[in-house]
Design an enzyme around this catalytic site. Structure first.
Site, short mmCIF file in Angstrom:
data_model
loop_
_atom_site.label_atom_id
_atom_site.label_comp_id
_atom_site.label_asym_id
_atom_site.label_seq_id
_atom_site.Cartn_x
_atom_site.Cartn_y
_atom_site.Cartn_z
N CYS A 21 10.28 20.27 -12.13
CA CYS A 21 11.27 19.47 -11.45
C CYS A 21 12.15 21.53 -11.40
O CYS A 21 12.26 21.55 -12.25
CB CYS A 21 12.58 19.05 -12.39
SG CYS A 21 14.47 18.53 -11.49
N THR B 90 -11.92 -12.16 -0.51
CA THR B 90 -11.95 -13.18 -1.66
C THR B 90 -10.61 -14.40 -1.97
O THR B 90 -9.51 -13.81 -1.94
CB THR B 90 -11.71 -11.80 -2.76
OG1 THR B 90 -12.05 -11.14 -3.18
CG2 THR B 90 -12.36 -13.18 -4.67
N HIS C 43 5.95 -1.19 -2.98
CA HIS C 43 5.05 -0.53 -3.80
C HIS C 43 5.25 1.11 -3.55
O HIS C 43 5.28 1.81 -3.97
CB HIS C 43 3.97 -0.89 -3.93
CG HIS C 43 4.21 -1.87 -4.99
ND1 HIS C 43 2.72 -2.54 -5.07
CD2 HIS C 43 5.10 -3.06 -5.18
CE1 HIS C 43 2.43 -3.86 -6.11
NE2 HIS C 43 4.28 -3.84 -5.83
N ASP D 126 -0.47 4.11 0.75
CA ASP D 126 -1.70 5.16 1.89
C ASP D 126 -0.78 5.59 2.89
O ASP D 126 -1.64 6.61 4.07
CB ASP D 126 -3.25 4.29 2.21
CG ASP D 126 -2.87 3.18 2.70
OD1 ASP D 126 -1.68 2.50 3.45
OD2 ASP D 126 -3.87 2.17 2.55
N ASN E 45 0.62 -0.84 -0.09
CA ASN E 45 0.48 -0.19 -0.38
C ASN E 45 0.96 0.99 -0.03
O ASN E 45 1.81 1.04 0.77
CB ASN E 45 -1.05 -0.30 1.51
CG ASN E 45 -1.84 -0.90 1.39
OD1 ASN E 45 -1.95 -1.99 0.02
ND2 ASN E 45 -2.42 -1.63 2.38
P1 OAD Z 1 -6.00 -5.64 -4.78
O1 OAD Z 1 -7.11 -4.99 -5.06
O2 OAD Z 1 -5.95 -6.68 -5.93
O3 OAD Z 1 -6.76 -7.42 -3.73
C1 OAD Z 1 -6.94 -6.40 -2.53
C2 OAD Z 1 -8.10 -8.20 -1.73
O4 OAD Z 1 -8.53 -7.53 -0.60
C3 OAD Z 1 -9.12 -8.52 -2.79
O5 OAD Z 1 -8.90 -9.65 -2.63
C4 OAD Z 1 -10.87 -7.83 -1.82
O6 OAD Z 1 -11.10 -8.88 -2.28
C5 OAD Z 1 -9.51 -7.62 -0.85
N1 OAD Z 1 -10.12 -7.37 0.85
C6 OAD Z 1 -10.78 -5.96 -0.41
N2 OAD Z 1 -11.38 -5.09 1.09
C7 OAD Z 1 -11.10 -6.49 2.23
C8 OAD Z 1 -11.80 -6.75 3.89
N3 OAD Z 1 -12.75 -5.50 4.28
N4 OAD Z 1 -11.47 -6.76 4.54
C9 OAD Z 1 -10.45 -8.63 3.54
N5 OAD Z 1 -10.35 -8.63 2.63
C10 OAD Z 1 -10.28 -6.97 1.79
O7 OAD Z 1 -5.39 -4.84 -4.03
P2 OAD Z 1 -3.41 -5.32 -4.03
O8 OAD Z 1 -3.71 -7.00 -3.79
O9 OAD Z 1 -3.20 -4.72 -3.11
O10 OAD Z 1 0.24 -1.92 -7.15
O11 OAD Z 1 -3.14 -5.12 -5.10
C11 OAD Z 1 -2.01 -4.80 -5.34
C12 OAD Z 1 -1.55 -4.14 -6.45
O12 OAD Z 1 -1.92 -3.51 -7.55
C13 OAD Z 1 -1.18 -2.68 -5.64
O13 OAD Z 1 0.06 -2.09 -4.54
C14 OAD Z 1 -0.81 -1.87 -6.94
C15 OAD Z 1 -1.73 -2.45 -8.00
O14 OAD Z 1 -1.33 -2.44 -9.30
C16 OAD Z 1 0.57 -0.16 -7.82
O15 OAD Z 1 -0.02 0.64 -8.63
C17 OAD Z 1 2.24 -0.81 -8.80
ZN ZN Z 2 15.21 17.66 -12.58
#
Ligand code: OAD
Ligand code: ZN
Length: 314
Positions: free
Chosen positions: A166, A276, A134, A117, A115
């Site tokens: 920049c 999921t 990331h 955030d 994350n």
């Molecule tokens: P995803 O959106 O791919 O996956 C989030 C997972 O959390 C899903 O399986 C949802 O079902 C689950 N989820 C959501 N809310 C939930 C809750 N309250 N309780 C339990 N489960 C929950 O997000 P990431 O796996 O973090 O990278 O994505 C990976 C990367 O893809 C990110 O860091 C970002 C993105 O592209 C970059 O931007 C480089």
């Molecule tokens: Zn520069």
């Protein structure tokens, strides 16, 4: 290698959490959704389906975070960047509190977070226990000369929907006298005037300094390397001492973070907590549902006091 003991149930998870001393916690966007921050891939609510509905003229919403596309046209990223800028309200979810609790009990080896955030800090997770796989908005880098600045130096531009340029490139251009001068037409007098283009807001609200580098927040785009710390810590520090892996709120769709679990020694027990299920990695224990509810139940069964109130994002 076969595991000697088979772990399956929530009570097995509680047992493992209680006895383990070097826990790797791997997190994704799902641990922040209860704070009203969208994840990426959930249907309807995820950032990618939101972006799809906006139709940004790109084939795949993931292209917003593609480095080649950014170099070609940074406006696509900067049209959504203001919506993903972390705010500083200091909130954190019960799941963040759970990870901080593991740290306070001296059980947290490392929290690998995908994350950007920065909410881990709000919960008190120490920088030395955290790898932001990331990257983050904490710093930003010029894509042309490599000049690095504190992230907040470009926040005003991001919030205004402008492309941050920049300052070092700009002052070099000024010093070399190569700043582009532009003739502009004065509507009221009808005269042409010569103005320094740096003072000149053109149509899209940008400085007319096309040769100064574009600043990019140091979040990892598709096509970029992860921060060195990620593999350094995993390979040289964690792999040999980890005794439990807990994966929370990530779809594990993005490499190389998705490869962390298969990379760790196979006898290390692994727990998966998410809404999921995943089919491409086999976990010992799957705890499917809302992660805030699940960690609260784990703590209740472990007899731990999870110091956090449930957050209602509405
Ligand atoms: P995803 O959106 O791919 O996956 C989030 C997972 O959390 C899903 O399986 C949802 O079902 C689950 N989820 C959501 N809310 C939930 C809750 N309250 N309780 C339990 N489960 C929950 O997000 P990431 O796996 O973090 O990278 O994505 C990976 C990367 O893809 C990110 O860091 C970002 C993105 O592209 C970059 O931007 C480089
Ligand atoms: Zn520069």
């Amino acid at each position: 290698r076969a595991k000697l003991v088979k772990y399956n149930t929530i009570d097995d998870a509680v047992y493992l959490l209680k006895k383990s001393r070097n826990i790797v916690v791997l997190t994704g966007a799902g641990i922040s959704t209860s704070l009203g921050i969208p994840d990426f891939r959930s249907k309807e609510t995820g950032l990618y389906s939101q972006l799809e509905r906006l139709g940004l003229g790109i084939n795949d919403p993931q292209e917003v975070f593609n480095i080649d596309i950014f170099r070609d046209d940074p406006t696509i990223f900067y049209s959504v960047a203001k919506d993903i800028l972390p705010d500083t309200k200091g909130l954190y979810s019960p799941t963040h509190a759970f990870i901080a609790e593991l740290q306070n009990m001296d059980k947290l080896l490392t929290n690998y977070s995908q994350n950007i955030d920065n909410i881990e800090a709000n919960a008190g997770i120490k920088p030395e226990k955290l790898v932001q796989c990331h990257g983050s908005f904490a710093t930003a880098t010029c894509q042309k000369c490599g000049h690095k600045v504190q992230g907040d130096e470009i926040f005003a531009d991001i919030k205004a929907g402008n492309i941050p340029r920049c300052t070092k490139c700009i002052s070099t251009l000024r010093a070399n006298g190569s700043m582009k001068r532009k003739r502009s037409y004065n509507k009221s007098t009808g005269k042409r005037s010569r103005r320094r283009s740096s003072d000149d807001d053109d149509d899209d609200g940008q400085y007319d300094i096309p040769t100064a580098g574009v600043m990019k927040p140091d979040i990892t785009f598709f096509g970029e390397e992860l921060p060195d710390e990620f593999s350094q810590r995993l390979v040289k520090h964690d792999r040999d001492i980890v005794d439990l892996v807990v994966v929370i709120g990530t779809s594990l769709k993005v490499a190389p973070v998705s490869e962390v679990v298969p990379y760790l020694p196979p006898h290390i027990p692994q727990i998966y907590i998410s809404r999921t299920p995943v089919s491409h990695i086999n976990f010992d224990i799957d705890l499917l549902g809302d992660c805030d509810v699940i960690v609260a139940e784990l703590c209740r069964r472990a007899g731990w006091d999870l110091k956090h109130d449930m957050v209602d994002p509405n």
